[in-house]
Design an enzyme around this catalytic site. Sequence first.
Site, PDB file in Angstrom:
ATOM      1  N   SER A 236      -9.911   6.052  -2.058  1.00  0.00           N
ATOM      2  CA  SER A 236     -10.744   4.870  -2.435  1.00  0.00           C
ATOM      3  C   SER A 236     -10.898   3.661  -1.544  1.00  0.00           C
ATOM      4  O   SER A 236      -9.947   3.488  -0.723  1.00  0.00           O
ATOM      5  CB  SER A 236      -9.948   4.280  -3.675  1.00  0.00           C
ATOM      6  OG  SER A 236     -10.509   3.033  -4.011  1.00  0.00           O
TER       7      SER A 236
ATOM      8  N   TYR B  96      -2.972   0.025  -7.873  1.00  0.00           N
ATOM      9  CA  TYR B  96      -3.991   1.379  -7.653  1.00  0.00           C
ATOM     10  C   TYR B  96      -4.154   1.494  -6.484  1.00  0.00           C
ATOM     11  O   TYR B  96      -4.068   2.700  -5.767  1.00  0.00           O
ATOM     12  CB  TYR B  96      -5.129   1.041  -8.305  1.00  0.00           C
ATOM     13  CG  TYR B  96      -6.440   1.995  -8.204  1.00  0.00           C
ATOM     14  CD1 TYR B  96      -6.180   3.350  -8.687  1.00  0.00           C
ATOM     15  CD2 TYR B  96      -7.548   1.571  -7.541  1.00  0.00           C
ATOM     16  CE1 TYR B  96      -7.275   4.149  -8.474  1.00  0.00           C
ATOM     17  CE2 TYR B  96      -8.530   2.522  -7.161  1.00  0.00           C
ATOM     18  CZ  TYR B  96      -8.273   3.806  -7.580  1.00  0.00           C
ATOM     19  OH  TYR B  96      -9.479   4.967  -7.158  1.00  0.00           O
TER      20      TYR B  96
END
Length: 324
Positions: free
Chosen positions: A127, A152
């Site tokens: 990501s 995250y």
Amino acid sequence: MTVLITGGAGFIGSHLAENLVAEGYRVICIDDFNDYYDPRIKWENIAGLQARPEFRLVKGDITNKETLEELFSAWNIDQVVHLAARAGVRPSLRQPALYEKVNVGGTINLLEQCVRHQVKKFIFGSSSSVYGEQDKIPFSEEDRIERPISPYAATKRAAELICYTYHHLYQLPVICLRFFTVYGPRQRPEMAIHKFTSLIYQRQPIPLYGDGSSSRDYTFISDIVSGLRAAMDRNFGYEIINLGNSSPIQLKELVRLIEEALGLKARIDFQPPQSGDVTRTYADISKAQKLLGYHPEVPIEEGVALFVDWFKRNRPCPAAHHVA
């Protein structure tokens, strides 16, 4: 060739599975259909694949070692495309241990199986959030990224590092692809473009965090699938590669594009900036261009119009919006 897609019933995974099945690949999909958003959406994502003989679905959890051992023992898997993850920056602030268990522990479980069963290639869906708050733009794979600002992001970076460890120790070929805000038909319902479209369509106010000047590098799903396919077809030892559109847009301009595509005016509810959210993302895609022949083809204006058209034809159930 047999490809295992983890998270294969999700947004990106289901699009990749459709692409591979259409070309005659055998696709094994593992997904746990958790309640992060309405599981019915995932079942709908793969509805068209279920009857295809090239497609197999395993309802299971990558944190369960026994499930993975049975899966890898039953099938001669050539490549793994690892897309399963606990997603979302804001929920990770509330459940950091769960994000570590799935995103790091689950990745280790898969890498162990790949080594044990001599899988030829491991592709990891990372990501853009790993870059954190960067002053230097665009974001390059060579940038030092030591300060992720959400659990995250930290788990995605940790998984990249453990991928390198397994490559170093066992010569497992690994490609980590850093996705930059993927959108398009079947996008997860809590993500900005889908959420804003749904709320504007329902004549409800949209929450806008900050003053609308934050920007994102939105990447259309077909461009991401093209990048994934190129990674599957090329051989490297270990690489980290950005997959983005390299054309960021401010949040307030994104809202304007959605308004234009819907033919409706948004009611905006301004909120304070959210912890864990970065101010901007911006992909340097020169490495992807060089190594993968990657050239994104869908500009944001066209992509938003395509998404809104899909949304109008496939409006999800109201329960899809319980995740903020």
